[in-house]
Design a protein around this motif. Sequence first.
Motif, PDB file in Angstrom:
ATOM      1  N   LEU A  48       0.758  -1.250   0.078  1.00 53.90           N
ATOM      2  CA  LEU A  48      -0.143   0.066  -0.227  1.00 53.90           C
ATOM      3  C   LEU A  48       0.844   1.065   0.051  1.00 53.90           C
ATOM      4  O   LEU A  48       1.847   1.314   0.796  1.00 53.90           O
ATOM      5  CB  LEU A  48      -0.859   0.107   1.160  1.00 53.90           C
ATOM      6  CG  LEU A  48      -1.780   1.199   1.323  1.00 53.90           C
ATOM      7  CD1 LEU A  48      -3.043   1.162   0.146  1.00 53.90           C
ATOM      8  CD2 LEU A  48      -2.428   1.226   2.698  1.00 53.90           C
ATOM      9  N   ALA A  49       0.314   2.161  -0.850  1.00 55.26           N
ATOM     10  CA  ALA A  49       1.238   3.477  -0.880  1.00 55.26           C
ATOM     11  C   ALA A  49      -0.145   4.463  -1.273  1.00 55.26           C
ATOM     12  O   ALA A  49      -1.029   4.253  -1.711  1.00 55.26           O
ATOM     13  CB  ALA A  49       2.313   3.823  -1.807  1.00 55.26           C
ATOM     14  N   ILE A  50       0.178   5.723  -0.839  1.00 62.16           N
ATOM     15  CA  ILE A  50      -0.716   6.694  -1.403  1.00 62.16           C
ATOM     16  C   ILE A  50       0.123   7.716  -1.898  1.00 62.16           C
ATOM     17  O   ILE A  50       1.064   8.118  -1.704  1.00 62.16           O
ATOM     18  CB  ILE A  50      -1.668   7.209  -0.173  1.00 62.16           C
ATOM     19  CG1 ILE A  50      -0.764   7.802   1.124  1.00 62.16           C
ATOM     20  CG2 ILE A  50      -2.482   6.239   0.586  1.00 62.16           C
ATOM     21  CD1 ILE A  50      -1.429   8.396   2.114  1.00 62.16           C
ATOM     22  N   CYS A 105      -5.056   5.680  -3.826  1.00 63.65           N
ATOM     23  CA  CYS A 105      -4.588   4.322  -3.113  1.00 63.65           C
ATOM     24  C   CYS A 105      -3.680   3.536  -4.298  1.00 63.65           C
ATOM     25  O   CYS A 105      -4.296   3.198  -4.924  1.00 63.65           O
ATOM     26  CB  CYS A 105      -5.524   3.619  -2.299  1.00 63.65           C
ATOM     27  SG  CYS A 105      -5.984   4.332  -0.731  1.00 63.65           S
ATOM     28  N   ILE A 106      -2.455   3.304  -3.854  1.00 66.72           N
ATOM     29  CA  ILE A 106      -1.831   2.421  -4.907  1.00 66.72           C
ATOM     30  C   ILE A 106      -1.697   1.054  -4.230  1.00 66.72           C
ATOM     31  O   ILE A 106      -0.994   0.931  -2.932  1.00 66.72           O
ATOM     32  CB  ILE A 106      -0.425   2.902  -5.143  1.00 66.72           C
ATOM     33  CG1 ILE A 106      -0.464   4.324  -5.818  1.00 66.72           C
ATOM     34  CG2 ILE A 106       0.227   1.842  -6.258  1.00 66.72           C
ATOM     35  CD1 ILE A 106       0.710   5.183  -6.263  1.00 66.72           C
ATOM     36  N   VAL A 107      -2.492   0.064  -4.703  1.00 69.67           N
ATOM     37  CA  VAL A 107      -2.445  -1.188  -3.907  1.00 69.67           C
ATOM     38  C   VAL A 107      -1.858  -2.434  -4.698  1.00 69.67           C
ATOM     39  O   VAL A 107      -2.093  -2.703  -5.787  1.00 69.67           O
ATOM     40  CB  VAL A 107      -4.059  -1.541  -3.843  1.00 69.67           C
ATOM     41  CG1 VAL A 107      -4.220  -2.738  -3.019  1.00 69.67           C
ATOM     42  CG2 VAL A 107      -4.677  -0.396  -2.952  1.00 69.67           C
ATOM     43  N   GLY A 108      -1.017  -3.065  -3.904  1.00 66.31           N
ATOM     44  CA  GLY A 108      -0.353  -4.346  -4.191  1.00 66.31           C
ATOM     45  C   GLY A 108      -1.334  -5.464  -4.026  1.00 66.31           C
ATOM     46  O   GLY A 108      -1.569  -5.661  -2.787  1.00 66.31           O
ATOM     47  N   ARG A 152      -1.102  -7.983  -9.090  1.00 62.95           N
ATOM     48  CA  ARG A 152      -0.911  -6.784 -10.037  1.00 62.95           C
ATOM     49  C   ARG A 152      -0.963  -5.395  -8.844  1.00 62.95           C
ATOM     50  O   ARG A 152      -1.183  -5.839  -7.711  1.00 62.95           O
ATOM     51  CB  ARG A 152      -2.400  -6.716 -10.734  1.00 62.95           C
ATOM     52  CG  ARG A 152      -3.420  -6.563  -9.858  1.00 62.95           C
ATOM     53  CD  ARG A 152      -4.830  -6.983 -10.918  1.00 62.95           C
ATOM     54  NE  ARG A 152      -5.936  -6.709 -10.108  1.00 62.95           N
ATOM     55  CZ  ARG A 152      -7.340  -7.398 -10.407  1.00 62.95           C
ATOM     56  NH1 ARG A 152      -7.361  -7.892 -11.534  1.00 62.95           N
ATOM     57  NH2 ARG A 152      -8.219  -7.315  -9.587  1.00 62.95           N
ATOM     58  N   ILE A 153      -0.909  -4.388  -9.570  1.00 58.27           N
ATOM     59  CA  ILE A 153      -0.964  -3.219  -9.037  1.00 58.27           C
ATOM     60  C   ILE A 153      -2.201  -2.357  -9.503  1.00 58.27           C
ATOM     61  O   ILE A 153      -2.370  -2.157 -10.728  1.00 58.27           O
ATOM     62  CB  ILE A 153       0.288  -2.407  -9.125  1.00 58.27           C
ATOM     63  CG1 ILE A 153       1.662  -3.218  -8.803  1.00 58.27           C
ATOM     64  CG2 ILE A 153       0.362  -0.999  -8.181  1.00 58.27           C
ATOM     65  CD1 ILE A 153       1.845  -3.129  -7.182  1.00 58.27           C
ATOM     66  N   SER A 195       3.792 -11.607  -5.568  1.00 57.65           N
ATOM     67  CA  SER A 195       2.983 -11.299  -4.078  1.00 57.65           C
ATOM     68  C   SER A 195       3.745 -10.029  -3.972  1.00 57.65           C
ATOM     69  O   SER A 195       4.380  -9.684  -3.200  1.00 57.65           O
ATOM     70  CB  SER A 195       3.531 -12.193  -3.182  1.00 57.65           C
ATOM     71  OG  SER A 195       2.997 -11.994  -1.942  1.00 57.65           O
ATOM     72  N   PRO A 196       3.063  -8.703  -4.574  1.00 53.38           N
ATOM     73  CA  PRO A 196       3.489  -7.393  -4.446  1.00 53.38           C
ATOM     74  C   PRO A 196       3.235  -6.809  -3.138  1.00 53.38           C
ATOM     75  O   PRO A 196       2.212  -6.708  -2.794  1.00 53.38           O
ATOM     76  CB  PRO A 196       2.663  -6.571  -5.471  1.00 53.38           C
ATOM     77  CG  PRO A 196       1.540  -7.462  -5.672  1.00 53.38           C
ATOM     78  CD  PRO A 196       1.900  -8.806  -5.450  1.00 53.38           C
TER      79      PRO A 196
END
Length: 324
Positions: A215-217, A225-228, A246-247, A275-276
């Motif tokens: 997770l990043a924002i 939200c950037i989600v792995g 995926r992302i 597995s990001p």
Amino acid sequence: MTENLGQGDYTFRAAPDWAKLPDGIVLGDVAGIAVDGRDRAYLFNRGDHPVVVLEADGSFVTSWGHGVFTNAHGAHIGADQAIYLTDNGDHTVRKFSLDGRLLLTIGEPGKPAVPMSGQPFCRCTHTALAPNGDIYVSDGYGNAVVHKYDPAGRHLMSWGRPGTGPGEFNLPHNICCDADGFVYVADRENHRVQIFDGNGRYQAQINNMHRPSGLAITPGPCPHCIVGELKAYQPVNRTTPNLGARISILDQKSQLVSRLDRGEGAGTGPGQFVSPHAIALDSRGDMYVGEVAATDWAAVFPETPKPEVIRRFQKFTRVREQAT
């Protein structure tokens, strides 16, 4: 040349030969990634060199943390330009200077709380700093809570319990704070990101994702939200397409903004994921993704022998439209 991935403002291109590691530096799974104010990347990994530091161009700077950690899990650099490393194997968060000097330890190494007691920590997962310096820790594998500390490491409060309702968690796996102090928690096995104010009051949730792990924002208020997303692993669905590995980038209304997905399922090629587990952005908007592919290989590919070489991390360069 690799293909473009994503859409619109979030279009990226994989940089597969970016890292220039010297002989003798072999990384384990990169469970945590953080980027400092100079755009140096810190790879918190499960190898013999736990923290490997690389310049933005991929050149090697240093490594440190040898013999300290039990199981690397989360990394975060806050506005204080210190790095917070979450070790879910010995139930601690350690704060270091960027050159590896230990500044603070939260939790007692090797002394976990009683599972699901709500007390810190029982296999904590990640750490984030609020704009005012408060520290938030997601405590996820043996607990279902978030803990809040002041900058000196004094416990202020905790919130959450096992469940599926607002403010309840089923493996809080990652955590971020935005510019306004709101707290974003990747509630992995509930397939959502929950949003809270700084005192743990539920605000909203972001859905339409599969097992959010990394997770990043994005910077600024009301971020994306950037989600792995992890691959499905149950026998009944692990071969189902369009589930994880995926992302995904989503807005505050759960709408998909962009997605990094070659459409080939889980894999180890450039732009593919197994597995990001960790995501970080630098000042240019370039993205770094850490993988725990070797750790999760048997669950994702139970009938496929693990390859000798597995991609542990990737850098993606932001692609911007050229002015004409």
